[in-house]
Design a protein around this motif. Structure first.
Motif, PDB file in Angstrom:
ATOM      1  N   LEU A 199      10.097  18.116  29.160  1.00  0.00           N
ATOM      2  CA  LEU A 199       9.976  17.899  30.734  1.00  0.00           C
ATOM      3  C   LEU A 199       8.433  19.003  31.000  1.00  0.00           C
ATOM      4  O   LEU A 199       8.315  18.595  32.027  1.00  0.00           O
ATOM      5  CB  LEU A 199      11.234  18.825  31.426  1.00  0.00           C
ATOM      6  N   ALA A 200       8.492  19.747  30.222  1.00  0.00           N
ATOM      7  CA  ALA A 200       7.394  20.395  29.901  1.00  0.00           C
ATOM      8  C   ALA A 200       5.939  19.793  30.271  1.00  0.00           C
ATOM      9  O   ALA A 200       5.164  20.336  30.909  1.00  0.00           O
ATOM     10  CB  ALA A 200       7.251  21.997  28.740  1.00  0.00           C
ATOM     11  N   ALA A 201       5.885  19.373  28.853  1.00  0.00           N
ATOM     12  CA  ALA A 201       4.679  17.914  29.843  1.00  0.00           C
ATOM     13  C   ALA A 201       4.418  17.216  30.313  1.00  0.00           C
ATOM     14  O   ALA A 201       2.492  17.617  31.315  1.00  0.00           O
ATOM     15  CB  ALA A 201       5.079  17.735  28.116  1.00  0.00           C
ATOM     16  N   GLU A 202       5.846  16.655  30.373  1.00  0.00           N
ATOM     17  CA  GLU A 202       5.083  15.736  31.910  1.00  0.00           C
ATOM     18  C   GLU A 202       4.919  16.538  33.447  1.00  0.00           C
ATOM     19  O   GLU A 202       4.075  16.158  33.733  1.00  0.00           O
ATOM     20  CB  GLU A 202       6.566  15.212  31.941  1.00  0.00           C
ATOM     21  N   SER A 203       5.789  17.548  33.368  1.00  0.00           N
ATOM     22  CA  SER A 203       5.761  18.381  34.949  1.00  0.00           C
ATOM     23  C   SER A 203       4.207  18.608  34.258  1.00  0.00           C
ATOM     24  O   SER A 203       2.762  19.145  35.750  1.00  0.00           O
ATOM     25  CB  SER A 203       6.841  19.475  34.444  1.00  0.00           C
ATOM     26  N   ALA A 243       8.365  15.787  36.585  1.00  0.00           N
ATOM     27  CA  ALA A 243       9.079  14.833  35.547  1.00  0.00           C
ATOM     28  C   ALA A 243       9.963  13.970  35.981  1.00  0.00           C
ATOM     29  O   ALA A 243      10.544  14.108  36.467  1.00  0.00           O
ATOM     30  CB  ALA A 243       9.422  15.576  34.384  1.00  0.00           C
ATOM     31  N   ALA A 244      10.035  12.663  35.253  1.00  0.00           N
ATOM     32  CA  ALA A 244      11.171  11.627  35.086  1.00  0.00           C
ATOM     33  C   ALA A 244      12.185  12.255  34.398  1.00  0.00           C
ATOM     34  O   ALA A 244      11.577  12.502  33.090  1.00  0.00           O
ATOM     35  CB  ALA A 244      10.688  10.923  35.186  1.00  0.00           C
ATOM     36  N   PRO A 245      13.446  11.889  34.107  1.00  0.00           N
ATOM     37  CA  PRO A 245      14.658  11.861  33.403  1.00  0.00           C
ATOM     38  C   PRO A 245      14.696  11.218  31.623  1.00  0.00           C
ATOM     39  O   PRO A 245      13.635   9.743  31.788  1.00  0.00           O
ATOM     40  CB  PRO A 245      16.069  11.732  34.041  1.00  0.00           C
ATOM     41  N   ARG A 246      14.409  11.566  31.403  1.00  0.00           N
ATOM     42  CA  ARG A 246      13.474  10.495  30.024  1.00  0.00           C
ATOM     43  C   ARG A 246      15.039  10.774  28.541  1.00  0.00           C
ATOM     44  O   ARG A 246      15.430  10.072  27.728  1.00  0.00           O
ATOM     45  CB  ARG A 246      12.977  11.303  28.944  1.00  0.00           C
ATOM     46  N   GLY A 269      17.574   2.936  17.967  1.00  0.00           N
ATOM     47  CA  GLY A 269      18.763   2.048  18.856  1.00  0.00           C
ATOM     48  C   GLY A 269      18.866   3.727  20.216  1.00  0.00           C
ATOM     49  O   GLY A 269      19.485   2.595  21.015  1.00  0.00           O
ATOM     50  N   ALA A 270      18.075   4.161  20.114  1.00  0.00           N
ATOM     51  CA  ALA A 270      18.653   5.341  20.613  1.00  0.00           C
ATOM     52  C   ALA A 270      17.366   6.061  21.823  1.00  0.00           C
ATOM     53  O   ALA A 270      17.957   7.483  21.974  1.00  0.00           O
ATOM     54  CB  ALA A 270      19.825   6.866  19.920  1.00  0.00           C
ATOM     55  N   THR A 271      17.289   5.319  22.500  1.00  0.00           N
ATOM     56  CA  THR A 271      15.893   5.684  23.289  1.00  0.00           C
ATOM     57  C   THR A 271      16.011   5.576  24.174  1.00  0.00           C
ATOM     58  O   THR A 271      17.433   4.948  24.938  1.00  0.00           O
ATOM     59  CB  THR A 271      14.275   5.143  22.712  1.00  0.00           C
ATOM     60  N   ASN A 272      14.821   5.930  26.026  1.00  0.00           N
ATOM     61  CA  ASN A 272      15.961   5.843  26.689  1.00  0.00           C
ATOM     62  C   ASN A 272      16.481   4.467  27.724  1.00  0.00           C
ATOM     63  O   ASN A 272      16.309   3.805  27.500  1.00  0.00           O
ATOM     64  CB  ASN A 272      15.072   6.589  27.897  1.00  0.00           C
ATOM     65  N   ILE A 273      18.095   4.971  28.142  1.00  0.00           N
ATOM     66  CA  ILE A 273      17.769   4.001  28.872  1.00  0.00           C
ATOM     67  C   ILE A 273      18.622   4.392  30.370  1.00  0.00           C
ATOM     68  O   ILE A 273      19.573   3.325  30.595  1.00  0.00           O
ATOM     69  CB  ILE A 273      19.100   3.426  28.090  1.00  0.00           C
ATOM     70  N   GLY A 284      15.287   5.913  34.812  1.00  0.00           N
ATOM     71  CA  GLY A 284      13.348   6.420  33.425  1.00  0.00           C
ATOM     72  C   GLY A 284      13.015   6.040  33.294  1.00  0.00           C
ATOM     73  O   GLY A 284      12.425   5.409  32.663  1.00  0.00           O
ATOM     74  N   ALA A 285      13.444   4.872  32.231  1.00  0.00           N
ATOM     75  CA  ALA A 285      13.776   3.447  31.434  1.00  0.00           C
ATOM     76  C   ALA A 285      13.118   2.643  32.036  1.00  0.00           C
ATOM     77  O   ALA A 285      11.654   2.028  30.937  1.00  0.00           O
ATOM     78  CB  ALA A 285      15.167   2.860  31.248  1.00  0.00           C
ATOM     79  N   ARG A 286      12.360   2.812  33.563  1.00  0.00           N
ATOM     80  CA  ARG A 286      11.624   1.813  33.670  1.00  0.00           C
ATOM     81  C   ARG A 286       9.902   1.652  34.591  1.00  0.00           C
ATOM     82  O   ARG A 286       8.792   1.532  34.038  1.00  0.00           O
ATOM     83  CB  ARG A 286      11.537   1.280  34.703  1.00  0.00           C
ATOM     84  N   GLN A 287       9.805   3.994  33.772  1.00  0.00           N
ATOM     85  CA  GLN A 287       8.498   4.360  33.804  1.00  0.00           C
ATOM     86  C   GLN A 287       8.272   4.390  32.494  1.00  0.00           C
ATOM     87  O   GLN A 287       8.777   5.264  32.096  1.00  0.00           O
ATOM     88  CB  GLN A 287       8.927   6.110  34.476  1.00  0.00           C
ATOM     89  N   PRO A 288       6.572   3.931  31.982  1.00  0.00           N
ATOM     90  CA  PRO A 288       6.183   3.721  30.879  1.00  0.00           C
ATOM     91  C   PRO A 288       5.639   5.216  30.666  1.00  0.00           C
ATOM     92  O   PRO A 288       5.175   6.580  31.496  1.00  0.00           O
ATOM     93  CB  PRO A 288       5.285   3.650  30.982  1.00  0.00           C
ATOM     94  N   LEU A 289       6.046   5.726  29.655  1.00  0.00           N
ATOM     95  CA  LEU A 289       6.348   6.773  29.215  1.00  0.00           C
ATOM     96  C   LEU A 289       4.447   7.117  28.508  1.00  0.00           C
ATOM     97  O   LEU A 289       3.957   6.529  27.361  1.00  0.00           O
ATOM     98  CB  LEU A 289       7.224   7.754  28.106  1.00  0.00           C
ATOM     99  N   ARG A 290       3.796   7.827  29.138  1.00  0.00           N
ATOM    100  CA  ARG A 290       1.853   8.379  28.735  1.00  0.00           C
ATOM    101  C   ARG A 290       2.355   8.432  27.726  1.00  0.00           C
ATOM    102  O   ARG A 290       2.466   9.985  26.767  1.00  0.00           O
ATOM    103  CB  ARG A 290       1.662   8.810  30.097  1.00  0.00           C
ATOM    104  N   ARG A 291       1.285   8.294  27.160  1.00  0.00           N
ATOM    105  CA  ARG A 291       0.853   9.080  25.071  1.00  0.00           C
ATOM    106  C   ARG A 291      -0.115  10.259  25.268  1.00  0.00           C
ATOM    107  O   ARG A 291       0.712  11.328  24.639  1.00  0.00           O
ATOM    108  CB  ARG A 291      -0.414   7.900  24.512  1.00  0.00           C
ATOM    109  N   ASP A 292      -0.434  10.434  26.645  1.00  0.00           N
ATOM    110  CA  ASP A 292      -0.356  12.305  26.639  1.00  0.00           C
ATOM    111  C   ASP A 292       0.259  12.861  26.621  1.00  0.00           C
ATOM    112  O   ASP A 292       0.177  14.376  26.500  1.00  0.00           O
ATOM    113  CB  ASP A 292      -2.118  12.293  27.670  1.00  0.00           C
TER     114      ASP A 292
END
Length: 309
Positions: free
Chosen positions: A160-164, A170-173, A220-224, A228-236
């Motif tokens: 949350l802190a990094a995305e903000s 921030a999107a729910p992850r 197999g426990a990443t975001n579903i 938020g699942a349709r919004q790719p998480l940026r590398r930075d």
């Protein structure tokens, strides 16, 4: 149309489980959390002084728990069902209805139903618990384990802190996990007799927070989450989150903790043979007599004389 919101994408869950299972060795190496929950469930089952003819492990990614049930000698037949993880094109259904696909509609088929680390994916947890209770024969037992509210609390904070910080929002992850204080009430509302809920906290230490992300992917426990699942998480964003993780949570030896809470549930399908609470006022023995202490009438404080008027 169902009013239950579809929080989780079950087809995506099925795809990610298939991907995780395709790498069998990695899935096994990252299976410490599931194995811990299985060991605890088996220990609880062994404390029950009866046997079970037909058992079902619902929404199971593999047969590990079914095999462990058979190994106790208390279960004669056990099978692993697919449940949420078969919510794909082979089993189309309305994901918002909260139903597990491997449970019979007419109910009353199983002596024992188990679930390990899957119920947190239910779009309708109260409805799913009702379905589990209906699938049990009278006096059948449900044993379950699901992730609790403080699970991955460190990762949640830094994501949350990094995305903000980088994106201005921030999107729910990370999935919202249930609180232990609510689970006993949910079991009771679902119609289970003798409901019990308790919690255990497991803290895993990693040399690098990136290894935690690797384990979650291998499980197999990443975001579903649908939101938020349709919004790719940026590398930075990921790298900034990992920097924050190390800065905020690193311990003296440089390792970082990851918190997992496991809520254990148990409940019985009602049966006339089960213990029932006595009616108020029906007791035949005074509590003071049982404890061997003087009886103090209501309104008086023990150890103090009555005031003199």
């Amino acid at each position: 149309m169902s009013s239950v919101p579809a929080l989780f994408d079950h087809a995506l869950l099925a795809a990610r489980r298939r991907r995780a299972l395709a790498c069998e060795q990695r899935f096994s190496d990252a299976g410490f959390l599931r194995q811990s929950a299985i060991d605890d469930l088996v220990e609880r089952l062994e404390a029950v002084s009866r046997s079970f003819e037909h058992a079902l492990d619902v929404d199971a990614p593999d047969e590990a728990l079914a095999q462990a049930l058979l190994a106790t000698g208390k279960v004669h037949n056990a099978s692993a069902g697919k449940g949420f993880s078969n919510a794909d094109i082979d089993h189309p259904r309305n994901e918002a209805d909260g139903r597990l696909g491997d449970l019979p509609e007419n109910g009353g088929c199983y002596d024992l139903i188990t679930s390990v680390l899957s119920l947190q994916f239910a779009n309708d947890l109260p409805g799913t618990l009702i379905q589990l209770r209906r699938a049990l024969k009278p006096d059948g037992l449900f044993l379950g384990a699901l992730l609790g509210g403080d699970t991955l609390i460190e990762l949640r904070q830094v994501m949350l802190a990094a995305e903000s910080e980088i994106l201005g929002g921030a999107a729910p992850r990370i999935l919202p996990f249930g609180e232990m204080r609510d689970m006993g009430s949910l079991l009771q509302r679902a119609g289970f007799a003798l409901p019990v809920a308790d919690i255990d906290t497991l803290v895993v230490r990693y040399s690098n927070p990136l290894r935690l992300l690797s384990d979650l992917r291998a499980m197999g426990a990443t975001n579903i989450l649908r939101s938020g699942a349709r919004q790719p998480l940026r590398r930075d964003v990921v790298m900034r989150a990992m920097d924050l993780y190390a800065h905020r949570f690193a311990e003296a030896d440089g390792k970082v903790p990851a918190t997992f809470q496991i809520i254990s549930l148990s409940g019985w399908a009602p049966h006339e043979s089960q213990q029932k609470p006595l009616r108020p006022g029906s007791a035949r023995t005074r509590l003071a007599d049982a404890l061997g202490v003087p009886e103090t009438p209501a309104g008086e404080k023990a150890g103090h004389a009555k005031p003199v008027k």
